[in-house]
Design a protein around this motif. Structure first.
Motif, short mmCIF file in Angstrom:
data_model
loop_
_atom_site.label_atom_id
_atom_site.label_comp_id
_atom_site.label_asym_id
_atom_site.label_seq_id
_atom_site.Cartn_x
_atom_site.Cartn_y
_atom_site.Cartn_z
N TRP A 1 0.84 -1.19 0.00
CA TRP A 1 0.00 0.00 0.00
C TRP A 1 0.88 1.25 0.00
CZ3 TRP A 1 -1.28 -3.99 3.58
CH2 TRP A 1 -2.48 -4.67 3.30
N ASP B 1 -1.03 4.67 5.12
CA ASP B 1 -2.09 4.28 6.04
C ASP B 1 -3.10 5.42 6.16
OD1 ASP B 1 -0.47 6.06 7.32
OD2 ASP B 1 -0.17 4.87 9.13
N ARG B 2 -4.10 5.23 6.99
CA ARG B 2 -5.12 6.25 7.18
C ARG B 2 -4.91 6.95 8.52
NH1 ARG B 2 -10.43 2.58 5.40
NH2 ARG B 2 -9.56 1.94 3.38
N VAL C 1 -9.67 7.09 1.26
CA VAL C 1 -10.20 5.73 1.35
C VAL C 1 -10.54 5.22 -0.05
CG1 VAL C 1 -12.11 4.33 2.22
CG2 VAL C 1 -11.06 6.06 3.69
N ASN D 1 -7.99 3.53 -2.73
CA ASN D 1 -7.55 2.13 -2.64
C ASN D 1 -6.03 2.01 -2.53
OD1 ASN D 1 -8.14 -0.62 -2.49
ND2 ASN D 1 -7.75 -0.93 -4.68
N THR E 1 -4.66 2.42 0.71
CA THR E 1 -4.44 2.21 2.15
C THR E 1 -5.11 0.91 2.58
OG1 THR E 1 -6.44 3.41 2.78
CG2 THR E 1 -4.41 4.70 2.57
N THR F 1 -7.67 -1.51 4.37
CA THR F 1 -9.04 -1.33 4.84
C THR F 1 -9.11 -1.70 6.33
OG1 THR F 1 -9.67 -3.61 4.41
CG2 THR F 1 -9.86 -2.04 2.58
N PRO F 2 -10.21 -1.33 7.02
CA PRO F 2 -10.37 -1.79 8.42
C PRO F 2 -10.28 -3.30 8.53
CG PRO F 2 -11.95 -0.05 7.92
CD PRO F 2 -11.29 -0.40 6.62
N ASP G 1 -8.50 -5.28 6.58
CA ASP G 1 -7.07 -5.61 6.48
C ASP G 1 -6.37 -5.41 7.82
OD1 ASP G 1 -7.22 -6.15 3.73
OD2 ASP G 1 -6.93 -4.03 3.21
N ASN H 1 -14.95 5.21 6.47
CA ASN H 1 -13.91 4.19 6.30
C ASN H 1 -14.44 2.93 5.66
OD1 ASN H 1 -11.02 4.64 7.46
ND2 ASN H 1 -12.37 5.79 8.84
N LEU H 2 -15.74 2.67 5.81
CA LEU H 2 -16.36 1.50 5.18
C LEU H 2 -17.02 1.85 3.86
CD1 LEU H 2 -17.94 -0.07 8.40
CD2 LEU H 2 -15.96 -0.93 7.13
N MET H 3 -16.84 3.11 3.42
CA MET H 3 -17.41 3.57 2.16
C MET H 3 -18.94 3.39 2.14
SD MET H 3 -15.27 4.77 -0.40
CE MET H 3 -15.10 6.09 0.80
#
Length: 444
Positions: free
Chosen positions: A201, A204-205, A249, A252, A254, A256-257, A259, A411-413
């Motif tokens: 990646w 990070d976020r 977010v 793509n 970074t 995901t939660p 991950d 964060n979950l779109m």
């Protein structure tokens, strides 16, 4: 550092007395020192010091520091009690709440303990103790509480972005500049992301809203007087910051939660991913920086992305070290506190542990102070701290918990980009209620 202002007249007088004493001593027969019969022997005062062990200073290093202090202060003994972090929190809360049994000197890392700290202003004035030696941001956020000095700041820490130079070189991408903006960051990360071949990646976020990047946008959670959420949480600056998060977010680039959850169960945090080359950049801290040095990583440091024309902020921290106002030995406790958190103590912890001191002159004695990454870290420490606002707005955490849903859904779109303003508008009543409840409980 204490200032000892001795005038030339005083110096000559003291020198003359010393010289006269030396001459008399040379002429007199050597005798063992005697004590007048009946003169009481002054016993050493013992003070209680509660502390914890950490990566910056383990138990043995702190016990050695106490011994060094005792050697130069023969009238004071330090009884060192090293507690696990959770035990320290519980015992401090219990004893300070009961008003008895608390240590003379300890970390006061919980803001709720501040009312039980001794005001240090009389001691500072009496000793002409130079408080300007501390880096201003840490003095303001960890020593001052209103108009009272409730402690001294020990050590420094901060978040910053570490970038893997080898990855950037491999991809032929220029290193991020010190002034990199949030928009430039969105353009940069895809260039160093390679999920297909290298499972890497770009970055990070953020750890949460209303930290450095939100402050870089000029966003605030609520009004300075802690009365109003409307126009702040859903104000244009806040909307811009949340929209930037949405764009990050959606890029793509970074983890995901999901991950992060999987990697967390494998004991793999951001620093491990960075060192393994699976994150080209990561928001880390000075402890991670030392891990990267020990691992031989080739990296650079920049602040978290900013917004052109706006002031740059940093998430930074230190630890407040204080004297309990119920101490029976305030003078002795002050003598130890100013040693522990003064130049001598912080230098000792730096040279024998991993502490980065909060005293600029000692900090710049660090063994690798000439290295680029250390210079960058020092520069980050001079940025304005989010803690300035946080320390004067005690309900920040309560209100952030009330609006966590917006963060999670982005964060979950689960929110479209053009729905962010409406989502923040909808969160205002809940945030306002949380603020009003908290202000009654903790104050503004």
């Amino acid at each position: 550092m204490e200032k000892h202002a001795i005038s030339r007249r005083d110096f000559l007088r003291y020198a003359g007395l010393a010289a006269a004493g030396t001459a008399l001593y040379a002429c007199a027969p050597i005798q063992a020192p005697t004590q007048a019969p009946g003169t009481p022997v002054k016993e050493a005062v013992t003070i209680e010091w509660w502390t914890v062990s950490s990566e910056e200073y383990n138990e043995q290093v702190q016990r050695d520091l106490a011994k060094q202090f005792e050697a130069s202060h023969p009238g004071i003994k330090v009884n060192v009690t090293v507690l696990p972090e959770s035990g320290f929190q519980d015992k401090m809360t219990t004893t300070l709440g009961a008003g008895q049994g608390a240590p003379d000197v300890a970390f006061f890392w919980d803001n709720n303990w501040f009312p039980q700290a001794l005001d240090l202003r009389p001691f500072i004035e009496k000793d002409n103790f130079d408080t300007s030696m501390y880096i201003e941001g840490f003095w303001k956020t960890r020593a001052l509480w209103g108009d009272v000095v409730i402690g001294l700041p020990l050590g420094v820490g901060a978040n910053f972005v570490m970038y893997n130079k080898d990855v950037f070189d491999e991809e032929g991408v220029e290193y991020p500049s010190w002034d990199v903006s949030t928009e430039e960051w969105l353009e940069l990360l895809p260039k160093v992301t390679d999920l297909e071949k290298k499972r890497r990646w770009g970055g990070d976020r953020p750890r949460g809203p209303f930290r450095a990047i939100w402050f870089n946008y000029g966003a605030r959670l609520y009004s300075d007087d802690s009365k109003t959420v409307e126009g702040y949480l859903n104000g244009p600056e806040s909307v811009a910051a949340y929209t930037w998060l949405w764009d990050l977010v959606a890029s793509n680039t970074t983890p995901t939660p999901a991950d992060i959850e999987v990697l967390g169960t494998e004991g793999t945090g951001p620093v491990d991913l960075f060192l393994a080359g699976r994150l080209a950049t990561a928001t880390l801290n000075q402890g991670h920086m030392l891990n990267a040095v020990n691992a031989g990583a080739n990296f650079g440091i920049v602040p978290e992305p900013g917004v052109p024309g706006n002031e740059r902020w940093v998430n930074a921290w230190s630890l407040t070290c204080s004297i309990w106002k119920g101490t029976q030995h305030p003078e002795e406790a002050w003598a130890f506190l100013k040693y522990w958190v003064g130049p001598e103590g912080q230098r000792f912890l730096m040279e024998n542990g991993n502490l980065f001191p909060s005293i600029r002159s000692v900090l710049h004695e660090y063994k690798d102070a000439d290295k680029d990454y250390v210079q960058a870290f020092f520069k980050v420490l001079e940025l304005r701290q989010v803690a300035e606002w946080r320390m004067t707005h005690l309900c920040e955490r309560t209100v952030k918990r009330a609006i966590k849903d917006v963060w999670d859904r982005i964060n979950l779109m689960q929110i479209k980009r053009d729905e962010i303003k409406a989502a923040l508008d909808a969160a205002v009543p809940k945030a306002q209620a949380a603020l009003e409840e908290c202000v009654v409980r903790l104050g503004s």
